[in-house]
Design a protein around this motif. Structure first.
Motif, PDB file in Angstrom:
ATOM      1  N   PHE A  31     -84.951  35.126 -43.979  1.00  0.00           N
ATOM      2  CA  PHE A  31     -83.637  34.638 -43.549  1.00  0.00           C
ATOM      3  C   PHE A  31     -82.496  35.526 -44.031  1.00  0.00           C
ATOM      4  N   TYR A  32     -82.692  36.250 -45.166  1.00  0.00           N
ATOM      5  CA  TYR A  32     -81.587  37.054 -45.711  1.00  0.00           C
ATOM      6  C   TYR A  32     -81.497  38.417 -45.028  1.00  0.00           C
ATOM      7  N   CYS A  33     -82.465  38.712 -44.201  1.00  0.00           N
ATOM      8  CA  CYS A  33     -82.546  40.037 -43.577  1.00  0.00           C
ATOM      9  C   CYS A  33     -82.300  39.951 -42.087  1.00  0.00           C
ATOM     10  N   LEU A  70     -90.379  55.436 -45.671  1.00  0.00           N
ATOM     11  CA  LEU A  70     -90.387  54.787 -44.363  1.00  0.00           C
ATOM     12  C   LEU A  70     -90.130  53.304 -44.562  1.00  0.00           C
ATOM     13  N   THR A  71     -89.271  52.759 -43.708  1.00  0.00           N
ATOM     14  CA  THR A  71     -88.937  51.357 -43.863  1.00  0.00           C
ATOM     15  C   THR A  71     -88.630  50.786 -42.488  1.00  0.00           C
ATOM     16  N   GLY A  72     -87.936  49.663 -42.436  1.00  0.00           N
ATOM     17  CA  GLY A  72     -87.604  49.075 -41.149  1.00  0.00           C
ATOM     18  C   GLY A  72     -86.659  47.913 -41.358  1.00  0.00           C
ATOM     19  N   GLY A  73     -86.833  46.948 -40.561  1.00  0.00           N
ATOM     20  CA  GLY A  73     -87.952  46.305 -39.887  1.00  0.00           C
ATOM     21  C   GLY A  73     -89.251  46.534 -40.646  1.00  0.00           C
ATOM     22  N   GLU A  74     -90.332  46.227 -39.966  1.00  0.00           N
ATOM     23  CA  GLU A  74     -91.623  46.433 -40.615  1.00  0.00           C
ATOM     24  C   GLU A  74     -92.237  47.748 -40.101  1.00  0.00           C
ATOM     25  N   PRO A  75     -92.291  48.772 -40.939  1.00  0.00           N
ATOM     26  CA  PRO A  75     -92.740  50.088 -40.461  1.00  0.00           C
ATOM     27  C   PRO A  75     -94.165  50.080 -39.914  1.00  0.00           C
ATOM     28  N   ILE A  97     -93.521  54.308 -48.679  1.00  0.00           N
ATOM     29  CA  ILE A  97     -93.273  53.312 -47.633  1.00  0.00           C
ATOM     30  C   ILE A  97     -92.883  51.980 -48.271  1.00  0.00           C
ATOM     31  N   THR A  98     -92.006  51.252 -47.593  1.00  0.00           N
ATOM     32  CA  THR A  98     -91.679  49.881 -48.004  1.00  0.00           C
ATOM     33  C   THR A  98     -92.186  48.954 -46.909  1.00  0.00           C
ATOM     34  N   THR A  99     -93.013  47.990 -47.266  1.00  0.00           N
ATOM     35  CA  THR A  99     -93.665  47.144 -46.266  1.00  0.00           C
ATOM     36  C   THR A  99     -93.760  45.708 -46.759  1.00  0.00           C
ATOM     37  N   VAL A 121     -93.793  46.793 -51.903  1.00  0.00           N
ATOM     38  CA  VAL A 121     -94.088  45.597 -51.126  1.00  0.00           C
ATOM     39  C   VAL A 121     -93.023  44.550 -51.449  1.00  0.00           C
ATOM     40  N   SER A 122     -92.604  43.793 -50.430  1.00  0.00           N
ATOM     41  CA  SER A 122     -91.607  42.747 -50.670  1.00  0.00           C
ATOM     42  C   SER A 122     -92.284  41.385 -50.694  1.00  0.00           C
ATOM     43  N   LEU A 123     -92.028  40.626 -51.725  1.00  0.00           N
ATOM     44  CA  LEU A 123     -92.571  39.261 -51.826  1.00  0.00           C
ATOM     45  C   LEU A 123     -91.607  38.468 -52.698  1.00  0.00           C
ATOM     46  N   LEU A 159     -92.961  45.901 -56.481  1.00  0.00           N
ATOM     47  CA  LEU A 159     -92.808  44.657 -55.757  1.00  0.00           C
ATOM     48  C   LEU A 159     -91.338  44.252 -55.715  1.00  0.00           C
ATOM     49  N   ASN A 160     -90.756  44.174 -54.513  1.00  0.00           N
ATOM     50  CA  ASN A 160     -89.335  43.811 -54.374  1.00  0.00           C
ATOM     51  C   ASN A 160     -89.177  42.305 -54.248  1.00  0.00           C
ATOM     52  N   VAL A 161     -88.334  41.738 -55.087  1.00  0.00           N
ATOM     53  CA  VAL A 161     -88.062  40.300 -55.035  1.00  0.00           C
ATOM     54  C   VAL A 161     -86.547  40.121 -54.892  1.00  0.00           C
ATOM     55  N   VAL A 162     -86.087  39.636 -53.751  1.00  0.00           N
ATOM     56  CA  VAL A 162     -84.657  39.349 -53.611  1.00  0.00           C
ATOM     57  C   VAL A 162     -84.421  37.996 -54.283  1.00  0.00           C
ATOM     58  N   VAL A 163     -83.522  37.970 -55.278  1.00  0.00           N
ATOM     59  CA  VAL A 163     -83.324  36.730 -56.033  1.00  0.00           C
ATOM     60  C   VAL A 163     -82.108  35.987 -55.496  1.00  0.00           C
ATOM     61  N   PHE A 191     -79.055  39.672 -54.122  1.00  0.00           N
ATOM     62  CA  PHE A 191     -78.888  39.330 -52.706  1.00  0.00           C
ATOM     63  C   PHE A 191     -77.609  39.992 -52.173  1.00  0.00           C
ATOM     64  N   MET A 192     -77.744  40.790 -51.130  1.00  0.00           N
ATOM     65  CA  MET A 192     -76.589  41.546 -50.639  1.00  0.00           C
ATOM     66  C   MET A 192     -76.043  40.984 -49.320  1.00  0.00           C
ATOM     67  N   PRO A 193     -74.740  41.179 -49.083  1.00  0.00           N
ATOM     68  CA  PRO A 193     -74.137  40.686 -47.844  1.00  0.00           C
ATOM     69  C   PRO A 193     -74.408  41.587 -46.649  1.00  0.00           C
ATOM     70  N   GLY A 196     -74.936  38.181 -40.509  1.00  0.00           N
ATOM     71  CA  GLY A 196     -75.844  37.119 -40.099  1.00  0.00           C
ATOM     72  C   GLY A 196     -76.639  36.495 -41.221  1.00  0.00           C
ATOM     73  N   ASN A 197     -76.409  36.886 -42.489  1.00  0.00           N
ATOM     74  CA  ASN A 197     -77.256  36.271 -43.516  1.00  0.00           C
ATOM     75  C   ASN A 197     -76.514  35.258 -44.396  1.00  0.00           C
ATOM     76  N   ASN A 198     -75.317  34.845 -43.944  1.00  0.00           N
ATOM     77  CA  ASN A 198     -74.580  33.788 -44.649  1.00  0.00           C
ATOM     78  C   ASN A 198     -74.430  34.033 -46.132  1.00  0.00           C
ATOM     79  N   SER A 326     -77.051  43.960 -39.443  1.00  0.00           N
ATOM     80  CA  SER A 326     -77.867  43.138 -40.326  1.00  0.00           C
ATOM     81  C   SER A 326     -78.868  44.087 -40.993  1.00  0.00           C
ATOM     82  N   MET A 327     -79.451  43.660 -42.108  1.00  0.00           N
ATOM     83  CA  MET A 327     -80.352  44.533 -42.852  1.00  0.00           C
ATOM     84  C   MET A 327     -81.481  45.049 -41.964  1.00  0.00           C
ATOM     85  N   ILE A 328     -81.995  44.161 -41.120  1.00  0.00           N
ATOM     86  CA  ILE A 328     -83.145  44.562 -40.296  1.00  0.00           C
ATOM     87  C   ILE A 328     -82.778  45.742 -39.380  1.00  0.00           C
TER      88      ILE A 328
HETATM   89  N1  SAM Z   1     -90.202  45.006 -43.883  1.00  0.00           N
HETATM   90  C1  SAM Z   1     -90.277  45.802 -45.065  1.00  0.00           C
HETATM   91  C2  SAM Z   1     -90.188  44.938 -46.300  1.00  0.00           C
HETATM   92  O1  SAM Z   1     -89.781  43.765 -46.195  1.00  0.00           O
HETATM   93  O2  SAM Z   1     -90.541  45.426 -47.349  1.00  0.00           O
HETATM   94  C3  SAM Z   1     -89.249  46.897 -45.140  1.00  0.00           C
HETATM   95  C4  SAM Z   1     -87.838  46.610 -44.679  1.00  0.00           C
HETATM   96  S1  SAM Z   1     -86.923  45.431 -45.660  1.00  0.00           S
HETATM   97  C5  SAM Z   1     -85.367  45.397 -44.793  1.00  0.00           C
HETATM   98  C6  SAM Z   1     -86.598  46.378 -47.124  1.00  0.00           C
HETATM   99  C7  SAM Z   1     -86.137  45.608 -48.319  1.00  0.00           C
HETATM  100  O3  SAM Z   1     -84.822  45.129 -48.111  1.00  0.00           O
HETATM  101  C8  SAM Z   1     -86.984  44.404 -48.671  1.00  0.00           C
HETATM  102  O4  SAM Z   1     -87.469  44.500 -49.979  1.00  0.00           O
HETATM  103  C9  SAM Z   1     -86.032  43.253 -48.534  1.00  0.00           C
HETATM  104  O5  SAM Z   1     -86.328  42.250 -49.446  1.00  0.00           O
HETATM  105  C10 SAM Z   1     -84.697  43.919 -48.801  1.00  0.00           C
HETATM  106  N2  SAM Z   1     -83.576  43.144 -48.257  1.00  0.00           N
HETATM  107  C11 SAM Z   1     -83.405  42.702 -46.997  1.00  0.00           C
HETATM  108  N3  SAM Z   1     -82.251  42.004 -46.887  1.00  0.00           N
HETATM  109  C12 SAM Z   1     -81.665  41.991 -48.113  1.00  0.00           C
HETATM  110  C13 SAM Z   1     -80.469  41.432 -48.663  1.00  0.00           C
HETATM  111  N4  SAM Z   1     -79.638  40.733 -47.919  1.00  0.00           N
HETATM  112  N5  SAM Z   1     -80.199  41.619 -49.978  1.00  0.00           N
HETATM  113  C14 SAM Z   1     -81.057  42.340 -50.739  1.00  0.00           C
HETATM  114  N6  SAM Z   1     -82.189  42.905 -50.294  1.00  0.00           N
HETATM  115  C15 SAM Z   1     -82.505  42.733 -48.996  1.00  0.00           C
END
Ligand code: SAM
Ligand code: SF4
Length: 332
Positions: A31-33, A70-75, A97-99, A121-123, A159-163, A191-193, A196-198, A326-328
Motif C-alpha cells: 500500500f505504501y508503494c 535492478l529494481t522496479g516494480g518487481e524486476p 537486485i532488489t526484489t 529482499v523486501s519483507l 532485508l528491507n523493512v519499511v517501518v 516511510f517516505m512520501p 498516492g500513499n497517504n 508513486s514509488m512503483i
Molecule cells: N519490488 C521490489 C521490492 O519490493 O523489493 C523492488 C522495488 S521496491 C519499490 C524497492 C524498495 O522500496 C522496497 O524495499 C520497498 O519497501 C521500498 N519502498 C517502497 N515505497 C516506499 C515508501 N513509501 N517509503 C519507503 N520505502 C519504500
C-alpha cells in the motif's frame, strides 16, 4: 580515466551507482508503494526493452558507473529477465537486485551465472496475516521459503523493512532477533512520501524512535555500532555475537544527500537524478533516435539539487504540495 569522464555534480558528488527500474508492474500491491487504484497502464512502447536497458547501461558504464542495481516494480517479472541478467553480468560492474522474492526460486542459478552476490529482499512483517495485508496478496510463505533458499546458496542478503507507525514498529525486536540467528542484514526504512500513499508525518517512525525501540528491548550494552561505508545510506548495528546485522535508513529525518552517489533510470528510460527530483531527462527517446546520450547524462547530473530534489524539508506540506511519481513508477 580523466577527471572529466566521472559523473560529478555541482556539489562535488561522484556518481558511480546506477539504479535501473525494469518495470512499473508488480505481483504485489504494497500500500505504501502502489496507489490503491493501481497506476495507469501505459503502452509497452513507452518502456525500455531488455536490449535497450543493456545499450543504455553500457553508456553509463563507459561514464564511470561501477555498480548497477535492478529494481522496479518487481524486476523478476520483466520478460527476458534471465537474458538481461546474464548480459548485464558481463559488464565490468557489481550487479545487484532488489526484489520481493516471490519468484526468486526460478532465478537462483541465473543470479549465480550473472555474478550476483548480494540480493535485497523486501519483507515488512514476520506475521503472515499482517504481511499479506500490507502487500494485498498472499505470498508470505513463498517469500519466507525463498529467503531461506538465498541463505542456503550463500547470497549476501539484505532485508528491507519499511517501518510504519502502529503497523509493524512492534516487530522491530523480532526482526533483530532474526539477524542474531542468521547471516542476514535487516534494514529498517523510514516511510517516505510518494504520490498516492497517504503519507503523513504521524505515520512515520523516525530513526531515533527505531533505535530506541531496539535499545530498550535488548539493552544498550548488547548493541554494537558498526562502522558505515562511505555513501552508505544505512547506519548499521549488531547484537553482540550475532551472525547478521541490522541498520536504519533515515531517508526522511536525516537524508544522506551529502554523500549521494546514485542515479536512477526509470522503466520508461528517464533519468531521475534524485528520488524527489522534479525534473527528468528522457534517455530512451534519444537512444531510439541513436543520439549520443553522454551529454544528456552529464546535464542531468548537473541539474541535481543539493538535497531532497530541492525541497527544504520533507514534511506534510511537501507530501501535499509536490507532485512526484508513486514509488512503483520511480523504482525503489
Ligand atoms: N519490488 C521490489 C521490492 O519490493 O523489493 C523492488 C522495488 S521496491 C519499490 C524497492 C524498495 O522500496 C522496497 O524495499 C520497498 O519497501 C521500498 N519502498 C517502497 N515505497 C516506499 C515508501 N513509501 N517509503 C519507503 N520505502 C519504500
Ligand atoms: Fe511491488 Fe516492491 Fe512496490 Fe511492494 S514495494 S508493490 S513488492 S514494487
Amino acid at each position: 580515466m580523466t577527471h572529466n569522464s566521472h559523473l560529478i555534480d555541482n556539489f562535488g558528488r561522484k556518481h558511480d551507482y546506477l539504479r535501473i527500474s525494469l518495470t512499473e508492474r508488480c505481483n504485489l500491491r504494497c500500500f505504501y508503494c502502489m496507489p490503491e487504484e493501481g497506476i495507469e497502464k501505459r503502452d509497452k512502447a513507452n518502456f525500455m526493452t531488455s536490449e535497450e536497458v543493456i545499450g543504455i547501461a553500457k553508456t553509463f558504464v563507459k561514464m564511470g558507473i561501477k555498480k548497477i542495481r535492478l529494481t522496479g516494480g518487481e524486476p523478476l517479472i520483466k520478460k527476458d529477465i534471465a537474458h538481461l541478467l546474464l548480459e548485464l553480468g558481463k559488464l565490468p560492474v557489481e550487479l545487484t537486485i532488489t526484489t520481493n522474492a516471490v519468484l526468486v526460486d526460478r532465478f537462483i542459478n541465473t543470479f549465480k551465472l550473472a555474478g550476483i552476490k548480494s540480493v535485497n529482499v523486501s519483507l515488512d512483517s514476520l506475521d503472515e496475516k499482517s504481511f499479506n495485508n500490507i502487500s494485498r496478496r498472499s505470498y508470505f510463505n513463498k517469500i519466507k521459503a525463498n529467503i531461506d533458499l538465498l541463505l542456503q546458496h550463500n547470497f549476501h542478503l539484505k532485508l528491507n523493512v519499511v517501518v510504519i507507525k502502529d503497523l509493524n514498529e512492534h516487530e522491530i525486536p523480532a526482526f533483530i532477533e532474526w539477524s542474531n540467528a542468521k547471516n542476514i542484514h535487516i534494514r529498517f526504512i523510514e516511510f517516505m512520501p510518494f504520490d498516492g500513499n497517504n503519507w503523513n508525518w504521524d505515520k512515520k517512525v523516525s530513526f531515533k524512535e527505531m533505535l530506541s525501540i531496539a535499545t530498550s528491548h535488548f539493552g544498550t550494552s548488547q548493541i554494537e555500532k558498526i562502522k558505515d561505508k562511505e555513501n552508505d545510506t544505512t547506519r548499521s548495528y549488531r547484537l553482540k555475537g550475532a551472525l547478521g546485522t541490522f541498520g536504519i535508513i533515515s531517508s526522511v529525518t536525516n537524508p544522506f544527500c551529502d554523500t549521494c552517489n546514485r542515479i536512477r533510470l526509470t522503466a520508461d528510460g528517464k533519468i531521475k537524478n534524485c528520488l524527489f527530483s522534479q525534473t527528468e531527462t528522457d534517455l530512451l527517446t534519444n537512444y531510439r533516435k541513436e543520439r549520443n546520450l553522454e551529454p544528456l547524462i552529464r546535464e542531468a547530473i548537473l541539474l541535481k539539487k543539493e538535497k531532497h530534489g530541492g525541497a527544504k524539508v520533507l514534511d506534510d506540506d511537501f507530501a501535499k504540495l509536490r507532485t512526484n511519481r508513486s514509488m512503483i513508477a520511480i523504482g525503489g
